[in-house]
Design an enzyme around this catalytic site. Sequence first.
Site, PDB file in Angstrom:
ATOM      1  N   LYS A 160     -57.551 -63.679   8.153  1.00  0.00           N
ATOM      2  CA  LYS A 160     -58.525 -64.763   8.288  1.00  0.00           C
ATOM      3  C   LYS A 160     -58.228 -65.906   7.330  1.00  0.00           C
ATOM      4  O   LYS A 160     -57.640 -65.724   6.276  1.00  0.00           O
ATOM      5  CB  LYS A 160     -59.943 -64.221   8.161  1.00  0.00           C
ATOM      6  CG  LYS A 160     -60.297 -63.477   9.457  1.00  0.00           C
ATOM      7  CD  LYS A 160     -61.737 -63.354   9.771  1.00  0.00           C
ATOM      8  CE  LYS A 160     -61.851 -62.753  11.191  1.00  0.00           C
ATOM      9  NZ  LYS A 160     -63.089 -62.017  11.366  1.00  0.00           N
ATOM     10  N   ARG A 168     -60.982 -53.828  11.428  1.00  0.00           N
ATOM     11  CA  ARG A 168     -60.409 -54.494  12.601  1.00  0.00           C
ATOM     12  C   ARG A 168     -59.218 -55.326  12.127  1.00  0.00           C
ATOM     13  O   ARG A 168     -59.402 -56.306  11.408  1.00  0.00           O
ATOM     14  CB  ARG A 168     -61.477 -55.367  13.251  1.00  0.00           C
ATOM     15  CG  ARG A 168     -61.052 -56.034  14.554  1.00  0.00           C
ATOM     16  CD  ARG A 168     -62.205 -56.876  15.113  1.00  0.00           C
ATOM     17  NE  ARG A 168     -61.828 -57.521  16.356  1.00  0.00           N
ATOM     18  CZ  ARG A 168     -61.129 -58.650  16.414  1.00  0.00           C
ATOM     19  NH1 ARG A 168     -60.730 -59.253  15.317  1.00  0.00           N
ATOM     20  NH2 ARG A 168     -60.822 -59.179  17.588  1.00  0.00           N
TER      21      ARG A 168
END
Length: 270
Positions: free
Chosen positions: A216, A252
């Site tokens: 991210k 995840r």
Amino acid sequence: MRPLEERFPPPSVMGVVNVTPDSFSDGGVNFDADDAVAAALRMAEEGAAIVDVGGESTRPGSDGVSLDEELRRVEPVLEALQGRVAVSIDTTKAEVARRALALGAELVNDVSALRSDPKLADVVASSGAYLCLMHMQGEPRTMQLEPSYEDVAGEVAAFLEERLRFAVDAGVPEERICLDPGFGFGKSVEQNFELLGRLGEIVALGRPVLVGLSRKRSLGRILGDPEATTGPLSASLAAAVAAYERGATIFRVHDVREHVEALTVAAAVG
Ligand code: 7PJ
């Protein structure tokens, strides 16, 4: 049906299989169905407990996709994976979830936490599927413009507690639900890191916590690039281990082997 924490004991790794031309960080690498299937099978071999198949990008700035297009992307992948690997369907749409569950998916990953499609709660409740409820402030198209909180961890916890109640009231057994603070979904770099540090407040809600920190942009930005749109693997692993130590149980991730290795070591520490 086993409780979610038994089906996915900590640490469990969820491999990301985006069947989209425009995802956060693997930008289209799995857009071809055959490539997506091959990636999913490799992730299972590398130790993923489940793979998360998604046909709608939720990257900052992205628009939605039509039902027909989303089905066209994910159905061939789900068909090919049926019986070969555990599958989660990443969707906000009841009809996509319904078709995916019919094709063997066992978990519905709804980044809108049952706020997008009024029919999704019933699809999950009547199928016996597992469910992930994620926090997001705003919507993907605009969520990173001006995220604002008085108390990010407190507000995310209160939101997830409310959505958990909603799901249970709609007939989804609590033991099938996990919660996700939604890193990067309407949060600044500082807010993401404060939320990670205070993850215990989400864990305290009493349900397994799933985290998506892999690649991210906050990870790239904390490393000094103010324009970063992704973060490197090294930083993703550090963030996953930090989350594990604060009680996260499902991860995840894009890079399955490396996360399985890092989390196996973190777990051996106890
Ligand atoms: C997440 C997600 C996350 C859950 C995405 C990306 C962005 N679902 N879908 N949690 N992120 N539950 O793949 O980097 O953090 S899309």
